[in-house]
Scaffold this active site. Structure first.
Site, short mmCIF file in Angstrom:
data_model
loop_
_atom_site.label_atom_id
_atom_site.label_comp_id
_atom_site.label_asym_id
_atom_site.label_seq_id
_atom_site.Cartn_x
_atom_site.Cartn_y
_atom_site.Cartn_z
N TYR A 48 -25.90 1.74 -18.66
CA TYR A 48 -25.26 2.41 -18.54
C TYR A 48 -24.28 1.22 -19.28
O TYR A 48 -23.20 1.75 -19.78
CB TYR A 48 -24.07 1.45 -17.26
CG TYR A 48 -23.00 1.35 -16.09
CD1 TYR A 48 -22.52 3.25 -16.40
CD2 TYR A 48 -22.29 0.29 -16.41
CE1 TYR A 48 -20.84 3.04 -15.55
CE2 TYR A 48 -20.99 0.81 -15.71
CZ TYR A 48 -20.35 1.41 -15.91
OH TYR A 48 -18.86 2.26 -14.98
N ASN B 161 -12.59 10.60 -17.10
CA ASN B 161 -13.46 9.50 -16.24
C ASN B 161 -14.73 9.77 -15.92
O ASN B 161 -15.21 8.80 -15.51
CB ASN B 161 -12.80 9.93 -15.78
CG ASN B 161 -12.27 9.00 -13.28
OD1 ASN B 161 -12.79 8.27 -13.91
ND2 ASN B 161 -12.79 10.20 -12.81
N ILE C 237 -13.02 -2.72 -10.07
CA ILE C 237 -11.75 -1.49 -8.89
C ILE C 237 -12.37 -1.53 -7.66
O ILE C 237 -13.02 -1.64 -7.71
CB ILE C 237 -11.76 -0.80 -9.79
CG1 ILE C 237 -11.28 -0.83 -11.48
CG2 ILE C 237 -10.59 -0.51 -9.11
CD1 ILE C 237 -10.52 -1.70 -11.94
N ALA D 90 -25.28 1.08 -21.71
CA ALA D 90 -25.19 1.32 -23.92
C ALA D 90 -24.41 2.72 -23.50
O ALA D 90 -23.89 3.26 -24.63
CB ALA D 90 -26.78 2.32 -23.84
N VAL E 54 -20.31 18.08 -15.83
CA VAL E 54 -20.03 17.67 -17.34
C VAL E 54 -21.02 17.48 -17.91
O VAL E 54 -20.60 17.48 -19.32
CB VAL E 54 -18.74 16.96 -17.40
CG1 VAL E 54 -17.28 17.29 -16.56
CG2 VAL E 54 -19.26 15.30 -16.50
N SER F 215 -15.90 0.26 -19.89
CA SER F 215 -16.26 -0.78 -18.68
C SER F 215 -16.68 -2.00 -19.35
O SER F 215 -16.59 -1.84 -20.50
CB SER F 215 -17.59 -0.39 -17.73
OG SER F 215 -17.91 -1.80 -17.19
P1 NAP Z 1 -16.43 7.69 -8.56
O1 NAP Z 1 -15.31 7.51 -6.83
O2 NAP Z 1 -18.05 8.29 -8.11
O3 NAP Z 1 -15.96 9.02 -9.15
C1 NAP Z 1 -16.34 9.85 -10.44
C2 NAP Z 1 -16.64 11.10 -10.32
O4 NAP Z 1 -16.58 11.87 -11.41
C3 NAP Z 1 -16.62 11.82 -8.82
O5 NAP Z 1 -15.49 12.80 -8.66
C4 NAP Z 1 -17.91 12.31 -9.25
O6 NAP Z 1 -18.39 13.57 -8.22
C5 NAP Z 1 -17.44 13.11 -10.31
N1 NAP Z 1 -18.37 13.06 -11.54
C6 NAP Z 1 -19.85 12.83 -10.97
N2 NAP Z 1 -21.05 12.93 -12.15
C7 NAP Z 1 -20.63 14.49 -12.65
C8 NAP Z 1 -21.09 16.01 -13.28
N3 NAP Z 1 -22.00 15.39 -14.02
N4 NAP Z 1 -19.68 16.11 -13.50
C9 NAP Z 1 -18.60 16.32 -13.12
N5 NAP Z 1 -17.69 15.17 -12.60
C10 NAP Z 1 -18.87 14.83 -12.42
O7 NAP Z 1 -16.71 6.29 -9.36
P2 NAP Z 1 -15.33 5.63 -9.69
O8 NAP Z 1 -16.03 4.49 -8.78
O9 NAP Z 1 -14.23 6.12 -9.62
O10 NAP Z 1 -15.70 5.60 -11.70
C11 NAP Z 1 -14.28 6.68 -12.65
C12 NAP Z 1 -14.63 6.14 -13.89
O11 NAP Z 1 -14.32 4.59 -14.33
C13 NAP Z 1 -16.94 5.63 -13.87
O12 NAP Z 1 -16.58 6.75 -15.54
C14 NAP Z 1 -17.52 4.39 -14.52
O13 NAP Z 1 -18.19 4.54 -14.82
C15 NAP Z 1 -15.33 4.13 -14.31
N6 NAP Z 1 -15.66 2.53 -13.97
C16 NAP Z 1 -15.34 2.54 -12.33
C17 NAP Z 1 -15.43 0.95 -12.03
C18 NAP Z 1 -15.24 0.54 -10.83
O14 NAP Z 1 -15.21 -0.74 -10.20
N7 NAP Z 1 -15.07 1.57 -9.78
C19 NAP Z 1 -15.57 -0.21 -12.92
C20 NAP Z 1 -15.98 0.28 -14.24
C21 NAP Z 1 -15.85 1.49 -14.85
P3 NAP Z 1 -18.82 13.56 -7.13
O15 NAP Z 1 -18.14 12.84 -6.26
O16 NAP Z 1 -18.89 15.56 -6.75
O17 NAP Z 1 -20.10 13.48 -7.87
#
Ligand code: NAP
Length: 250
Positions: free
Chosen positions: A159, A86, A192, A161, A60, A147
């Site tokens: 992050y 996401n 989370i 920004a 993306v 976030s």
């Molecule tokens: P995650 O488990 O790493 O999931 C992120 C997903 O996005 C993965 O499936 C990843 O695919 C995909 N992705 C990354 N780069 C991509 C790209 N260039 N094109 C297409 N897909 C891509 O992370 P998460 O913790 O679930 O986070 C999801 C969202 O929530 C993010 O935006 C993060 O900033 C936000 N968030 C998370 C938390 C938390 O506590 N976990 C807190 C605040 C905000 P691959 O695995 O193949 O790389």
């Protein structure tokens, strides 16, 4: 909008928060499309879902790849009612690392990578999907996973920004397109309990952190699903950031 029967497109639906949302929405009888980097996870989602989930492999951060993936998605008759931005990467790095003997300044490469994944992607995907929603006269909903770091978080320049940018886009688009019946909502999770959080923080750091969270625990994935469901179902909600953080930012 009702979830049952809605067509929901989720970016980064292969793991973590995105994967949970995809599975919960499909269980509530939504039709779910996924744009995901990892080809194996796409194949896994396509095989496991009995046709209710359709996953496309797509980076993306690559505008041309986004356009091509969306064209093939639309060509199958999948017209999104809801988009969930996401996909993202969490990255921590100080502006200046005083302890480093080598380069002390925040890497430009990591700055670009984070802005590209967490902010550019939201612009690339949303602009095309909203154009399509308008052409199909849909009163669609765009949810972007932000976030609480958007409020400013030491050690997370890029992050924070990027996520502040996501919040700004949510407000801008809500004002620009509300007259057409489109709604835009950001969800700002605190910490989370996902593999990415556990990879980023040691057990000791997690224990310390939980003492600062009024509810004294990490959030679960269901809390993010409930916020997304609220954003989809409540037709008077737009231009807002739903903080789901156990009270961390108060
Ligand atoms: P995650 O488990 O790493 O999931 C992120 C997903 O996005 C993965 O499936 C990843 O695919 C995909 N992705 C990354 N780069 C991509 C790209 N260039 N094109 C297409 N897909 C891509 O992370 P998460 O913790 O679930 O986070 C999801 C969202 O929530 C993010 O935006 C993060 O900033 C936000 N968030 C998370 C938390 C938390 O506590 N976990 C807190 C605040 C905000 P691959 O695995 O193949 O790389």
């Amino acid at each position: 909008m009702k979830i049952a029967g809605a067509r929901v497109l989720v970016t980064g639906g292969g793991s973590g928060i995105g994967r949970f949302l995809v599975e919960r929405l499909a269980a509530e009888s939504a039709e779910v499309g996924v744009l995901e980097l990892n080809e194996e996870r796409c194949a896994e989602l396509n095989e496991a879902s009995g046709g209710r989930i359709r996953a496309w492999s797509c980076d993306v951060t690559d505008a041309a790849a986004v356009d091509a993936a969306l064209e093939s998605l639309f060509a199958t008759g999948f017209e999104p009612d809801v988009l969930i931005n996401n996909a993202g990467i969490i990255h921590s790095e100080p502006l200046v690392n005083m302890l480093s003997r080598g380069e002390r300044v925040h890497s430009r490469e990591s700055w670009r990578r984070v802005i590209s994944t967490d902010l550019d992607s939201v612009f690339f995907v949303t602009s095309r999907v909203v154009d399509r929603m308008l052409a199909k006269r849909k009163k669609g909903v765009v949810i972007s996973i932000s976030s609480i770091s958007a409020n400013g978080n030491p050690g997370q320049s890029a992050y924070a920004a990027a996520k502040a940018g996501v919040n700004a886009l949510t407000c801008t688009w809500a004002k620009e397109l509300g007259g057409m019946g489109l709604r835009f909502v950001a969800i700002a999770p605190g910490f989370i309990d996902t593999p990415s959080t556990r990879e980023a923080l040691s057990e000791a750091a997690l224990a310390r952190l939980q003492q600062h969270i009024p509810l004294r625990r990490l959030g679960d994935l269901e809390s993010i699903y409930l916020a997304a469901r609220h954003a989809i179902e409540n037709d008077y909600l737009t231009g807002t950031v739903l903080e789901v953080d156990g009270g961390l930012v108060i």
